[in-house]
Design an enzyme around this catalytic site. Structure first.
Site, mmCIF file in Angstrom:
data_model
loop_
_atom_site.group_PDB
_atom_site.id
_atom_site.type_symbol
_atom_site.label_atom_id
_atom_site.label_comp_id
_atom_site.label_asym_id
_atom_site.label_seq_id
_atom_site.Cartn_x
_atom_site.Cartn_y
_atom_site.Cartn_z
ATOM 1 N N ALA A 107 0.792 -1.250 0.000
ATOM 2 C CA ALA A 107 0.000 0.000 0.000
ATOM 3 C C ALA A 107 0.815 1.286 0.000
ATOM 4 O O ALA A 107 0.304 2.339 0.382
ATOM 5 C CB ALA A 107 -0.980 0.004 1.178
ATOM 6 N N ASN B 78 -1.331 -10.073 1.372
ATOM 7 C CA ASN B 78 -1.455 -9.128 0.268
ATOM 8 C C ASN B 78 -0.345 -9.375 -0.736
ATOM 9 O O ASN B 78 0.830 -9.344 -0.374
ATOM 10 C CB ASN B 78 -1.332 -7.697 0.804
ATOM 11 C CG ASN B 78 -1.613 -6.655 -0.251
ATOM 12 O OD1 ASN B 78 -2.771 -6.360 -0.525
ATOM 13 N ND2 ASN B 78 -0.583 -6.119 -0.857
ATOM 14 N N GLU B 79 -0.722 -9.622 -1.977
ATOM 15 C CA GLU B 79 0.267 -9.880 -3.028
ATOM 16 C C GLU B 79 1.351 -10.846 -2.537
ATOM 17 O O GLU B 79 2.542 -10.550 -2.587
ATOM 18 C CB GLU B 79 0.862 -8.567 -3.561
ATOM 19 C CG GLU B 79 -0.192 -7.715 -4.259
ATOM 20 C CD GLU B 79 0.360 -6.516 -5.030
ATOM 21 O OE1 GLU B 79 1.433 -6.009 -4.644
ATOM 22 O OE2 GLU B 79 -0.287 -6.089 -6.002
ATOM 23 N N GLU C 191 -6.987 -6.130 -7.492
ATOM 24 C CA GLU C 191 -6.511 -4.763 -7.711
ATOM 25 C C GLU C 191 -6.302 -4.609 -9.204
ATOM 26 O O GLU C 191 -5.388 -5.220 -9.768
ATOM 27 C CB GLU C 191 -5.167 -4.495 -7.016
ATOM 28 C CG GLU C 191 -5.235 -4.461 -5.510
ATOM 29 C CD GLU C 191 -3.864 -4.208 -4.860
ATOM 30 O OE1 GLU C 191 -2.957 -3.651 -5.515
ATOM 31 O OE2 GLU C 191 -3.704 -4.589 -3.694
#
Ligand SMILES: *[C@@H]1O[C@H](CO)[C@@H](O)[C@H](O)[C@H]1NC(C)=O
Ligand SMILES: *[C@@H]1O[C@H](CO)[C@@H](O)[C@H](O)[C@H]1NC(C)=O
Ligand SMILES: *[C@@H]1O[C@H](CO)[C@@H](O)[C@H](O)[C@H]1NC(C)=O
Length: 969
Positions: free
Chosen positions: A103, A161-162, A260
């Site tokens: 982020a 996340n990812e 995303e």
């Protein structure tokens, strides 16, 4: 999975900045905007109006567990007002609490104390897993409480996340680790489906892959890249073509999900600025790339970011500056004037009313068969009479040509060559269209339309279909009906129509003047794209004033409103129809489909006079007269000044400072090259400016001092020997640390000297590649050498924010303040004890290297009922003398300006941080990194177009004022 199939329409999500969360509403992340509830509500209606039904949000661990073991999610960090606001707006939520979030945030969301964890981050090493438990349990319980099964808005949970990339021989993907993160959520009571976001479509943790598998596989995609410096360049090969194939290989049983998809771009220190990013990722990008995603039958599409917001209070990572505007559809200052917002609204609303799209069978991209030229490519999504979709674009996706074409489409009326009535279809450069076939408008079959569908609605006595085309285009529509075509608004001479068997065919050239044709009980609005931008489809609340969730939109009732800037909500009470809307100009309003029981029209609570035309359209107008906005001149405030670098005075006493006395570092990233650790996170200092003091007794033979401070990209550093300025590193984006050697004056043998080093800590590195451990990259001093002396001759002390992880300001959180004297004392807060400070302004500045601190107050008296974005503007630097500024507004750090690097000079500060009707305190720290000193060249408070708003009064966040701090040094 059941949950999802019940939705019946594509789930369109958007990441937005959130509350304890970073402001990453990719659709939604929390924390960025401390005045969470009301402001997030505002964003949500702007997202909902796009036709989107979900918002994803990150939670930034570093903000809620600044001290290991102490989870604090209250005040501005409370997630619950945000959840409640989402429910009120009828927006579902996708929770993305990490623990790792990336982020573009400091540490990727990891708190600084993780640098001391003995265990590889994002692996199943016990040290790391143990560190995550408290956060995961707490945030998980709050999310569980608000998941849909408990009546809340949260429908999806994303662990990690990812989780995609690794190095350095760590086990990867580590099924035990992923399973552990998922178990943490389940153990906290989370029962909703788990979705992941592989950074690229590699199939990690897809269902069926065993331990660590999620319920729904998803991946991310940023296909056009991040080169905002060349905003018109679309490099060849950037448009994805294999997503459907990969989906069928990797996760054929789950809805195709891009968790995303590119909605903008980050921009680094010294970068071209977010206006350029908004241009690169503009409305044309949306048309071509998002429709391309639709060609893969995307079912969950989340845009990153829809609203990026601000890296307030040291939230960002070193490669980004204060603004996190991201070039998104909603700008940092929350306006929706970028055309990409309007374009997205066309697509979002189309998806909402086109459920057949989800059940058609996607075919392969082809340059033959549908269009009569190989310059165009078409991807069909076919069904047999129940809705087919043809996504058309240039074969060279970046082409700027206008290409004429004919279509040959399979329809329930046989294969038709279009246009049938003459004329030619045109696809302009960087455009893409979705042509519909056998499209069901509440029982009326649209055999085909070359114009694109914005929305349609069934009202009590009629049906309305709204379609649009680009300026200058020719279009054709065919409807299965024996009814005649009547032009009920606009000139009939420009519209051709013809009965062919069981259908009627209508052809027209797009015009800026609306035409309405009536065919049976169906009215078709023929619009040009720019006019379509002014249409809104607010969902009528079924009960009360709140719209409710909207995935059942095809059955839920809505009205169609032509207005201007923004329509937020609509509801009926008895005989009264209420519309809430925002205006930035005098605006004509039309209502289509006013419920038959509605007799009166209220706009933002005011009764409006309206007329009704022969087609049943209600018309009125809202007048806009810009209010008088008078803002104080910041330059003429009564500024008080304090030298905030008392450390270089001979009388300075640092006895209360922590000793840098650890002879080992717990940080496994880099071995010490100094006798004791000078890594700030080893001592609990992970945010904001860092100060070091090294004391030694001279022999008289020292001639140089070398120091290698590390603060991250674009950091700066200054060094003094006692009161003597030795020099500065003024910063470049490509340097995270910098070795500088300074000549020393002749030192006196036997005398004690102190070296003071100030370092701008730009935030902690992210930790994207598992095993690389970049988040543990130390901040502080990596190395030093005093010529002719052993390193142990210097004994060091250090400080960052007062208390470190025992941070003082529980209201503004663990990251907001740094280590300057004024910050340690709390003077950046309202009402500092400045009565006896010197009067001097930051426009006067200082005439030598050093750091000045200024505080002043001003009153605002802005009119209520207006949303007026305010900005603090430093102007463009024209002087060579470099300086660094921190801007504090009512105690919240809302800007870091670096005169010699940029690019940001203009810092929006939202209402709620600023008191629009009351007193405000502004503080500025001014660090001159040259012996010439520095001053602000200009400093202004400015505003952009006031928006007449339906938004309820914004309540300011807590703004604790200065109180003397115990033990402050
Ligand atoms: C919209 O926001 C952008 C970015 O914050 C800003 O540059 C622009 O001036 C704003 N426009 C209006 C009309 O407020
Ligand atoms: C489509 O449906 C019709 C009517 O049920 C049928 O006759 C025809 O064979 C179907 N076509 C295809 C391609 O499935
Ligand atoms: C980290 O843990 C490993 C394994 O238990 C141990 O060998 C090593 O000494 C520890 N390192 C530090 C810096 O504590």
């Amino acid at each position: 999975m059941k949950l999802l199939s019940a939705y019946g329409v594509a789930l369109l999500a958007a990441q937005a900045a959130g509350v304890a969360i970073k402001h990453r509403i990719n659709g939604l992340t929390l924390t960025e905007h401390p005045d969470a509830a009301k402001r997030e509500l505002l964003q949500k209606y702007k997202v909902k109006a796009l036709g989107f039904n979900c918002v994803s949000f990150y939670v930034d661990w570093a903000l809620v567990e600044g001290k290991p073991g102490e989870y604090r999610a209250d005040g501005i960090f409370d997630l619950e007002p945000f959840f409640n606001a989402a429910k009120e707006a009828g927006i579902y939520l996708l929770a993305r609490p990490g623990p790792y979030i990336n982020a573009e945030s400091s540490g990727g969301g990891f708190p600084g104390w993780l640098q001391r964890v003995n265990g590889t981050l994002r692996t199943s090493d016990k040290g790391y897993l143990d560190a995550t438990d408290n956060y995961a349990a707490n945030v998980g319980a709050t999310i569980a409480k608000h998941q849909i099964t408990n009546g809340g808005p949260i429908i999806l949970y994303q662990p990690e996340n990812e989780y995609t990339s690794s190095c350095c021989s760590v086990e990867f993907p580590n099924a035990d680790y992923m399973q552990y993160v998922e178990d943490q959520a389940r153990n906290a009571g989370v029962v909703i489906p788990l979705i992941n976001n592989d950074a690229s479509a590699e199939g990690h943790n897809a269902p069926g892959t065993g331990k660590g598998a999620v319920d729904i596989y998803g991946h991310d995609s940023y296909p056009l890249g991040f080169d905002c410096a060349n905003p018109t360049v679309w490099p060849s090969g950037d448009l994805p073509t294999d997503f459907r194939t990969l989906h069928l290989e990797q996760s054929p049983t789950t809805p195709y999900s891009i968790v995303e998809f590119q909605g903008g771009s980050y921009d680094p220190w010294g970068g071209p600025g977010f206006a350029a990013c908004a241009e690169l990722l503009n409305n044309e990008f949306e048309r071509v790339f998002y429709k391309n995603d639709f060609s893969f039958q995307i079912a969950i599409m989340n845009l990153y970011m829809i609203f990026g917001g601000t890296n307030w209070g040291n939230l960002g990572y070193p490669n980004g500056y204060t603004s996190y505007d991201y070039g998104s559809a909603l700008t940092e200052s929350r306006n929706i004037t970028r055309e990409k917002y309007s374009e997205l609204k066309l697509l979002g609303n189309f998806a909402k009313v086109s459920p057949a799209y989800l059940t058609a069978s996607p075919g392969s991209l082809t340059t033959s068969g549908y269009a009569d030229t190989a310059d165009l490519s078409v991807t069909p999504l076919l069904s047999n009479g129940t809705g087919s979709f043809f996504v058309i674009r240039h074969s060279d996706y970046s082409s700027e040509d206008s290409t004429s074409y004919k279509l040959s489409l399979p329809t329930s009326a046989g294969t038709v060559t279009i246009p049938q009535l003459g004329g030619t279809l045109i696809l302009n450069g960087r455009d893409s269209k979705i042509h519909v076939v056998d499209y069901n408008v509440s029982g009326t079959n649209i055999i085909y339309s070359t114009a694109e569908v914005f929305t349609w609605k069934k009202f009590s006595d009629s049906k309305v279909l709204v379609i649009y085309g680009g300026s200058g285009e020719h279009h054709e529509l065919s409807i299965a009906t024996k009814s005649n075509v009547t032009v009920v608004e606009g000139s009939a001479s420009e519209i051709t129509s013809k009965q062919t068997g069981k259908a009627v065919v209508i052809g027209w050239d797009v015009s800026a003047t609306r035409r309405i044709v009536q065919v049976g009980d169906l009215k078709v609005l023929l619009l040009d794209r720019n006019s379509a931008y002014n249409y809104w489809v607010p969902q009528l609340a079924t009960d009360g004033t709140e719209p409710g969730f909207s995935t059942q939109e095809t059955v839920a009732s809505s009205i169609i409103v032509k207005a201007g800037y923004l329509v937020r909500t609509a509801y009926v009470e008895g005989a009264d129809l209420y519309i809430t809307a925002d205006f930035n100009a005098t605006t004509a309003i039309e209502v289509f489909g006013a419920p038959s029981n509605a007799k009166n029209l209220f706009i933002n609570g005011d009764k409006a006079k309206y007329t009704v035309d022969k087609n049943g359209i209600w018309s009125t107008e809202v007048k806009y007269t810009a209010p008088d906005i008078s803002l104080p001149s910041l330059e003429s405030l009564e500024w008080k000044y304090l030298d905030t670098l008392p450390e270089i005075q001979s009388s300075y006493d640092d006895s209360l400072w922590p000793d840098a006395d650890l002879d080992k570092t717990p940080n496994t990233f880099r071995e010490l090259t100094t006798p004791t650790s000078l890594y700030s996170c080893d001592y609990g200092f992970s945010t904001g400016y860092l100060l070091y003091r090294g004391q030694f007794v001279a022999t008289g033979n020292e001639s140089t001092f070398l120091v290698d401070p590390q603060g991250g990209s674009a950091f700066g550093s200054s060094v003094w020997l006692n009161g003597t300025y030795l020099g500065s590193w003024t910063g470049l984006y490509v340097y995270s640390d910098y070795n500088a050697t300074f000549d020393l004056p002749q030192l006196e043998a036997g005398k004690t000297y102190v070296i003071t080093v100030v370092i701008d800590n730009m935030g902690l590195e992210e930790n994207w590649t598992v095993g690389e451990e970049l988040m543990k990259t130390p901040r502080g001093i990596l190395n030093f050498e005093l010529s002719g002396r052993e390193a142990s001759a210097i004994s060091w002390k250090l400080t960052g924010n007062l208390g470190g992880e025992d941070y003082e300001d529980k209201v503004r959180g663990p990251l907001n303040e740094g280590g300057l004297y004024a910050e340690r004392q709390g003077f950046h807060q309202p009402e500092p004890p400045s009565q006896n400070w010197k009067s001097s302004s930051p426009l006067d500045g200082i005439s030598e290297a050093g750091i000045a601190f200024y505080s002043a107050s001003f009153d605002l008296d802005l009119p209520t009922g207006w949303d007026v974005p305010l900005y603090f503007n430093f102007g463009n630097s024209t002087t060579p003398e470099p300086y660094r500024v921190q801007l504090y507004v009512n105690g919240y750090q809302y800007g870091k300006y670096i005169s010699n690097i940029g690019p940001q000079t203009n810092f929006p500060v939202p209402e709620g941080i600023l008191n629009y009707r009351g007193t405000n305190w502004v503080a500025v720290s001014l660090w001159a990194l040259s012996s010439e000193g520095a001053k602000l060249e200009s400093f202004e408070l400015s505003y952009t177009t006031p928006v007449l708003t339906a938004l309820a009064e914004v309540q300011s966040v807590d703004q604790p004022k200065y109180t003397a701090r115990k033990g402050a040094y």
